[in-house]
Motif scaffolding. Structure first.
Motif, short mmCIF file in Angstrom:
data_model
loop_
_atom_site.label_atom_id
_atom_site.label_comp_id
_atom_site.label_asym_id
_atom_site.label_seq_id
_atom_site.Cartn_x
_atom_site.Cartn_y
_atom_site.Cartn_z
N LEU A 1 48.26 20.05 -19.63
CA LEU A 1 49.26 20.47 -18.65
C LEU A 1 50.45 19.51 -18.64
CD1 LEU A 1 46.89 21.42 -15.69
CD2 LEU A 1 48.46 23.00 -16.84
N GLU A 2 50.15 18.22 -18.67
CA GLU A 2 51.23 17.24 -18.60
C GLU A 2 52.09 17.25 -19.87
OE1 GLU A 2 51.96 12.83 -16.75
OE2 GLU A 2 49.91 13.45 -17.26
N ARG A 3 51.46 17.43 -21.04
CA ARG A 3 52.25 17.50 -22.28
C ARG A 3 53.19 18.70 -22.26
NH1 ARG A 3 47.39 15.93 -24.79
NH2 ARG A 3 46.94 18.09 -25.40
N SER A 4 52.69 19.82 -21.76
CA SER A 4 53.56 21.00 -21.70
C SER A 4 54.69 20.78 -20.70
CB SER A 4 52.74 22.24 -21.30
OG SER A 4 51.82 22.57 -22.32
N SER A 5 54.40 20.14 -19.58
CA SER A 5 55.45 19.83 -18.61
C SER A 5 56.49 18.89 -19.20
CB SER A 5 54.81 19.21 -17.36
OG SER A 5 55.78 18.92 -16.39
N ASN A 6 56.03 17.90 -19.96
CA ASN A 6 56.96 16.98 -20.61
C ASN A 6 57.84 17.70 -21.63
OD1 ASN A 6 55.93 14.85 -19.13
ND2 ASN A 6 54.51 14.18 -20.75
N ALA A 7 57.25 18.67 -22.35
CA ALA A 7 58.04 19.44 -23.32
C ALA A 7 59.13 20.24 -22.61
CB ALA A 7 57.12 20.37 -24.11
N LEU A 8 58.83 20.75 -21.43
CA LEU A 8 59.85 21.44 -20.64
C LEU A 8 60.96 20.47 -20.22
CD1 LEU A 8 57.73 23.78 -18.33
CD2 LEU A 8 59.49 24.51 -19.95
N ASP A 9 60.56 19.30 -19.75
CA ASP A 9 61.54 18.31 -19.29
C ASP A 9 62.43 17.84 -20.43
OD1 ASP A 9 60.66 18.40 -16.66
OD2 ASP A 9 59.25 16.73 -16.92
N SER A 10 61.89 17.76 -21.63
CA SER A 10 62.67 17.27 -22.77
C SER A 10 63.48 18.37 -23.44
CB SER A 10 61.73 16.61 -23.79
OG SER A 10 60.86 17.59 -24.35
N GLN A 11 63.47 19.56 -22.85
CA GLN A 11 64.23 20.70 -23.37
C GLN A 11 63.82 21.07 -24.80
OE1 GLN A 11 66.63 22.22 -21.24
NE2 GLN A 11 65.65 20.83 -19.79
N ASN A 12 62.54 20.96 -25.09
CA ASN A 12 62.05 21.39 -26.39
C ASN A 12 62.45 22.84 -26.63
OD1 ASN A 12 60.09 22.59 -28.36
ND2 ASN A 12 59.30 20.51 -28.38
N PRO A 13 63.13 23.15 -27.73
CA PRO A 13 63.66 24.50 -27.93
C PRO A 13 62.60 25.59 -27.94
CG PRO A 13 63.82 23.19 -29.95
CD PRO A 13 63.47 22.25 -28.85
N HIS A 14 61.36 25.26 -28.29
CA HIS A 14 60.31 26.27 -28.28
C HIS A 14 59.98 26.75 -26.87
CE1 HIS A 14 59.67 24.30 -32.22
NE2 HIS A 14 59.27 25.50 -32.61
N PHE A 15 60.40 25.96 -25.87
CA PHE A 15 60.12 26.30 -24.48
C PHE A 15 61.36 26.85 -23.77
CE2 PHE A 15 56.81 23.48 -25.72
CZ PHE A 15 55.73 23.69 -24.90
N ALA A 16 62.36 27.26 -24.53
CA ALA A 16 63.63 27.66 -23.93
C ALA A 16 63.49 28.85 -22.98
CB ALA A 16 64.64 28.00 -25.03
#
Length: 495
Positions: free
Chosen positions: A372-387
């Motif tokens: 859960l935390e890794r996915s949240s961090n990916a959102l915070d870092s604007q990872n394009p796969h999570f756009a």
């Protein structure tokens, strides 16, 4: 069913006894007399939700435990008569069992004690509707909706001797037969004229085979008990009860008796089928069940009305590594709910809170929390796969477990786990099914309120939800309706 009801009244009971003393109370009576009396008493308690003082006066786990001890340690060379008063004494003895915490466990004693009690008692308080319907929706419908390694129609025939639908129907038949006959099932019952038309729906051969699958002799029962790991001395109360897998005993006259009839239909619950599947197919079955459980959670969430904005697992790259996100994102106007699904099961010794159980629970839940935390961090870092997932809204994490981890939200367990920058809850599949019956605006309102409430966030999610504002999960209702329940038997079961 009324001849033992006088056990409800009588002299004041004593205050505390050891488990061995309880065992000696059970051993006063011949199994051939005590076991039928326990079956009758079990049925007198009815079905959940229980009324009045049933849970204190006729706890279903107490009759199951007394039956286990009678088979393991009783004998026919006893003179004591089984009466209503003797049953009252026996049940009161069960309620008075006291455990003194060992010195080395004293720090975590409360958590351990509550874990043992939860797994002893809570399964008997759960409606069977969800358990039976979940098996069909999860394992039958699910296997037709996603790719599986082994769990197809041929697998059910290999595992149970017939398609799962026929086995569920046959098990339901046995449940009704036992409930209608004080726990007894006699094969001659199948010859009744009124039942012949039922065999067009549920083949008689499947019913007879299912009765054999779910029964054991006293010797087979004892062997099954000895074949599994046991908790240490002093905790025998929480040891394995072979009635869970085979709820019928073959009595001396050849008839079958279910001392705790409520266990019959639970043999077609996902938890019961899991162990049969693992014994037969091993890790491919485990992988299938993991994938099916993830799919099932998405199906339940997708059934919420009006349909939520729901996104599945994202495969993305972080540095040079390929990673997977949590399993489901539910995007709501005020919050993003992130669901990570784990299908792992609580082991026999974990249910008995044997030393090391906290480490195993911690490892499993922290693995989900890390995801859960890794996915949240990916959102915070604007990872394009999570756009496609909004990153500007509050988040709530939900760890979904394949079977209940009853104390997962309690402070005892939460103190073991990694802290997250967003509120996180743990939910069972049953909790998710309750959630799926709520309107979408209630899902949003209640999850946010519960996750941020210092008290309600420590409850099981199913207890924290206001279910009166919803209805049954449509996924479960469709699964239940997929079976051709004969009206006569459904009426008998609900009477």
């Amino acid at each position: 069913m009324g001849r033992h009801k006088q056990w409800l009244t009588g002299p004041t009971r004593r205050e505390s006894i050891t488990f061995n003393e309880f065992r000696q109370v059970v051993r006063r009576y011949r199994p051939s007399e005590l076991l039928p009396a326990l079956a009758e008493l079990s049925l007198a308690g009815g079905e959940p939700p229980y009324e009045g003082n049933t849970l204190s006066s006729v706890p279903p786990w107490a009759t199951a435990l007394a039956a286990r001890e009678s088979v393991l340690w009783g004998n026919e060379h006893r003179d004591a008569e089984v009466t209503g008063d003797s049953l009252r004494v026996l049940i009161n003895a069960h309620n008075d069992i006291y455990e003194r915490p060992p010195t080395q466990e004293r720090d975590g004693w409360a958590h351990a004690l509550m874990t043992r009690l939860a797994y002893e008692q809570f399964p008997y308080q759960e409606s069977i509707f969800e358990e039976v319907s979940r098996s069909h929706a999860l394992m039958v419908e699910g296997a037709s909706e996603i790719a599986v390694e082994v769990l197809d129609d041929a697998a059910w025939n290999r595992l149970l001797g017939a398609p799962l639908g026929e086995v569920v129907g046959a098990t339901f038949f046995l449940q009704v037969a036992a409930n209608s006959n004080n726990g007894w099932f006699d094969s001659d019952f199948l010859d009744l004229d009124d039942l012949q038309s039922l065999y067009d729906i549920w083949p008689r051969a499947v019913i007879e085979d299912r009765a054999l699958q779910l029964s054991s002799t006293f010797e087979e029962f004892k062997a099954a008990y000895e074949a599994v790991p046991h908790p240490p001395t002093g905790y025998e109360r929480y040891a394995y009860n072979p009635l869970i897998k085979r709820p019928f005993l073959r009595m001396p006259d050849g008839r079958l008796l279910a001392p705790q009839p409520r266990l019959i239909l639970r043999t077609v619950s996902p938890g019961a089928l899991y162990y049969r599947g693992m014994d037969e197919f091993g890790q491919p079955f485990s992988r299938d069940l993991g994938n099916l459980t993830e799919h099932y959670v998405g199906k339940q969430l997708g059934a919420i009305q009006p349909s939520p904005e729901l996104h599945p697992e994202i495969v993305y790259r972080e540095a040079k590594d390929e990673k997977k996100s949590i399993d489901w994102f539910m995007v709501l106007p005020s919050v993003v709910i992130m669901f990570e699904v784990k299908s792992a099961r609580y082991g026999l010794l974990d249910r008995a809170a044997v030393e090391g159980y906290q480490d195993r629970v911690k490892a499993l839940l922290n693995k989900a929390i890390d995801q859960l935390e890794r996915s949240s961090n990916a959102l915070d870092s604007q990872n394009p796969h999570f756009a496609h997932i909004p990153s500007d809204r509050p988040r709530v994490g939900v760890v979904v477990t394949g079977e209940p981890y009853y104390l997962a939200n309690s402070p005892w367990t939460r103190d073991l786990l990694t802290a997250t920058p967003f509120p996180t809850l743990t939910a069972s599949l049953r909790d998710i099914e309750f959630l799926a019956g709520l309107p979408l605006d209630e899902v949003e309102l209640q999850l946010v309120q519960i996750a941020n409430d210092p008290e309600r966030s420590t409850w099981s999610l199913g207890n924290a939800l206001d279910k009166a504002r919803g209805s049954r999960s449509p996924v479960l209702q469709r699964a239940w309706d997929a079976y051709p329940w004969p009206e006569a038997l459904v009426t008998a079961e609900s009477a």
